[in-house]
Design a protein around this motif. Structure first.
Motif, PDB file in Angstrom:
ATOM      1  N   VAL A  14       9.418   8.578  -0.078  1.00 17.77           N
ATOM      2  CA  VAL A  14       9.192   9.835  -0.797  1.00 17.77           C
ATOM      3  C   VAL A  14       7.758  10.324  -0.583  1.00 17.77           C
ATOM      4  O   VAL A  14       7.542  11.446  -0.140  1.00 17.77           O
ATOM      5  CB  VAL A  14       9.481   9.675  -2.310  1.00 17.77           C
ATOM      6  CG1 VAL A  14       9.110  10.945  -3.075  1.00 17.77           C
ATOM      7  CG2 VAL A  14      10.938   9.311  -2.540  1.00 17.77           C
ATOM      8  N   ASN A  15       6.782   9.468  -0.906  1.00 20.08           N
ATOM      9  CA  ASN A  15       5.378   9.859  -0.748  1.00 20.08           C
ATOM     10  C   ASN A  15       4.592   8.815   0.051  1.00 20.08           C
ATOM     11  O   ASN A  15       3.379   8.743  -0.043  1.00 20.08           O
ATOM     12  CB  ASN A  15       4.728  10.102  -2.112  1.00 20.08           C
ATOM     13  CG  ASN A  15       4.805   8.894  -3.026  1.00 20.08           C
ATOM     14  OD1 ASN A  15       5.225   7.818  -2.618  1.00 20.08           O
ATOM     15  ND2 ASN A  15       4.403   9.069  -4.268  1.00 20.08           N
ATOM     16  N   GLY A  16       5.303   8.044   0.819  1.00 17.88           N
ATOM     17  CA  GLY A  16       4.705   7.012   1.652  1.00 17.88           C
ATOM     18  C   GLY A  16       5.751   6.000   2.054  1.00 17.88           C
ATOM     19  O   GLY A  16       6.928   6.150   1.724  1.00 17.88           O
ATOM     20  N   LEU A  17       5.317   4.989   2.769  1.00 17.02           N
ATOM     21  CA  LEU A  17       6.227   3.934   3.208  1.00 17.02           C
ATOM     22  C   LEU A  17       5.707   2.586   2.735  1.00 17.02           C
ATOM     23  O   LEU A  17       4.509   2.308   2.831  1.00 17.02           O
ATOM     24  CB  LEU A  17       6.347   3.931   4.736  1.00 17.02           C
ATOM     25  CG  LEU A  17       6.900   5.207   5.379  1.00 17.02           C
ATOM     26  CD1 LEU A  17       6.891   5.075   6.904  1.00 17.02           C
ATOM     27  CD2 LEU A  17       8.289   5.533   4.875  1.00 17.02           C
ATOM     28  N   LEU A  18       6.610   1.777   2.223  1.00 14.26           N
ATOM     29  CA  LEU A  18       6.274   0.423   1.797  1.00 14.26           C
ATOM     30  C   LEU A  18       6.871  -0.578   2.783  1.00 14.26           C
ATOM     31  O   LEU A  18       7.969  -0.375   3.300  1.00 14.26           O
ATOM     32  CB  LEU A  18       6.814   0.155   0.394  1.00 14.26           C
ATOM     33  CG  LEU A  18       6.150   0.965  -0.721  1.00 14.26           C
ATOM     34  CD1 LEU A  18       6.894   0.775  -2.034  1.00 14.26           C
ATOM     35  CD2 LEU A  18       4.684   0.579  -0.874  1.00 14.26           C
ATOM     36  N   VAL A  19       6.138  -1.653   3.004  1.00 16.61           N
ATOM     37  CA  VAL A  19       6.515  -2.678   3.969  1.00 16.61           C
ATOM     38  C   VAL A  19       6.497  -4.030   3.259  1.00 16.61           C
ATOM     39  O   VAL A  19       5.590  -4.304   2.467  1.00 16.61           O
ATOM     40  CB  VAL A  19       5.503  -2.694   5.141  1.00 16.61           C
ATOM     41  CG1 VAL A  19       5.808  -3.810   6.115  1.00 16.61           C
ATOM     42  CG2 VAL A  19       5.478  -1.343   5.846  1.00 16.61           C
ATOM     43  N   GLU A  20       7.486  -4.857   3.564  1.00 19.60           N
ATOM     44  CA  GLU A  20       7.523  -6.210   3.000  1.00 19.60           C
ATOM     45  C   GLU A  20       6.176  -6.897   3.211  1.00 19.60           C
ATOM     46  O   GLU A  20       5.652  -6.931   4.326  1.00 19.60           O
ATOM     47  CB  GLU A  20       8.635  -7.013   3.674  1.00 19.60           C
ATOM     48  CG  GLU A  20       8.725  -8.444   3.235  1.00 19.60           C
ATOM     49  CD  GLU A  20       9.685  -9.264   4.092  1.00 19.60           C
ATOM     50  OE1 GLU A  20       9.700 -10.488   3.900  1.00 19.60           O
ATOM     51  OE2 GLU A  20      10.405  -8.700   4.936  1.00 19.60           O
ATOM     52  N   ASP A  21       5.625  -7.417   2.142  1.00 19.26           N
ATOM     53  CA  ASP A  21       4.300  -8.024   2.197  1.00 19.26           C
ATOM     54  C   ASP A  21       4.203  -9.067   3.303  1.00 19.26           C
ATOM     55  O   ASP A  21       5.002 -10.002   3.360  1.00 19.26           O
ATOM     56  CB  ASP A  21       3.961  -8.668   0.845  1.00 19.26           C
ATOM     57  CG  ASP A  21       2.505  -9.068   0.756  1.00 19.26           C
ATOM     58  OD1 ASP A  21       1.679  -8.527   1.510  1.00 19.26           O
ATOM     59  OD2 ASP A  21       2.198  -9.941  -0.075  1.00 19.26           O
ATOM     60  N   GLY A  22       3.248  -8.877   4.194  1.00 20.16           N
ATOM     61  CA  GLY A  22       2.993  -9.828   5.267  1.00 20.16           C
ATOM     62  C   GLY A  22       3.841  -9.665   6.513  1.00 20.16           C
ATOM     63  O   GLY A  22       3.624 -10.367   7.499  1.00 20.16           O
TER      64      GLY A  22
END
Length: 189
Positions: free
Chosen positions: A128-136
């Motif tokens: 929506v307002n960015g992208l999240l990535v699985e930590d590490g």
């Protein structure tokens, strides 16, 4: 900050923070090595200072990234650097409320961040307002950066939504939330 924004068209990604283990720039540089293979015309600019500067520079040199991954000293005009960038990457191992993420979002820079404990998930809604990535997950980080590089329309859309979301973290917005809380507490007496 109001009025000053990136146009999302430059071929620059940016990261900002201390050259310290917490900030995970070693992970970002590893991801950028993957990105650079497919997008050698893009540059990653990392602004900061700290104990790991020499180690990070060695990693950059060993990966052959010295032309498109550049360590910079801190600057007083970081707003100008955000406005010259299209993607902001937060590679931290842990955070509280990452101010640099809020700053980048305020300037409309499309953010990509690891889901480290606390912080990014409180500010970014994935897709929506960015992208999240699985930590590490370095490969996933590289893929998400590459996705934004290849989709300028998505970068622009995420940057615009990030700019809007950043307004929720202004002093005025937070003050209103505190005021509402105090008024609610006072009314329950």
């Amino acid at each position: 900050m109001e009025g000053k924004q990136t146009d999302i068209s430059s071929k620059h990604a940016i990261a900002v923070g201390r050259y310290a283990p917490q900030k995970g720039f070693d992970r970002l540089i590893a991801a950028w090595a993957i990105v650079a293979q497919k997008h050698p015309d893009w540059t990653l600019d990392i602004y900061g200072e700290g104990e790991l500067q020499t180690v990070l520079q060695q990693q950059i040199d060993e990966l052959g990234l010295h032309e498109n991954c550049i360590l910079h000293h801190t600057v007083s005009n970081i707003a100008d650097k955000y406005c010259m960038s299209s993607i902001f990457v937060l590679s931290s191992r842990y955070e509280g409320l990452p101010l640099v993420l809020g700053e980048a979002m305020a300037y409309g820079v499309a953010p990509v961040a690891f889901t480290c404990p606390c912080g990014p998930r409180d500010m970014i809604t994935d897709g929506v307002n960015g992208l999240l990535v699985e930590d590490g997950n370095i490969e996933q980080l590289a893929n998400r950066i590459g996705y934004l590089i290849e989709h300028e329309d998505i970068r622009k859309q995420l940057g615009e939504k990030a700019h809007q979301r950043a307004k929720d973290f202004t002093m005025e917005a937070i003050s209103l939330q505190w005021k509402a809380l105090f008024e609610e507490l006072m009314s329950t007496k």
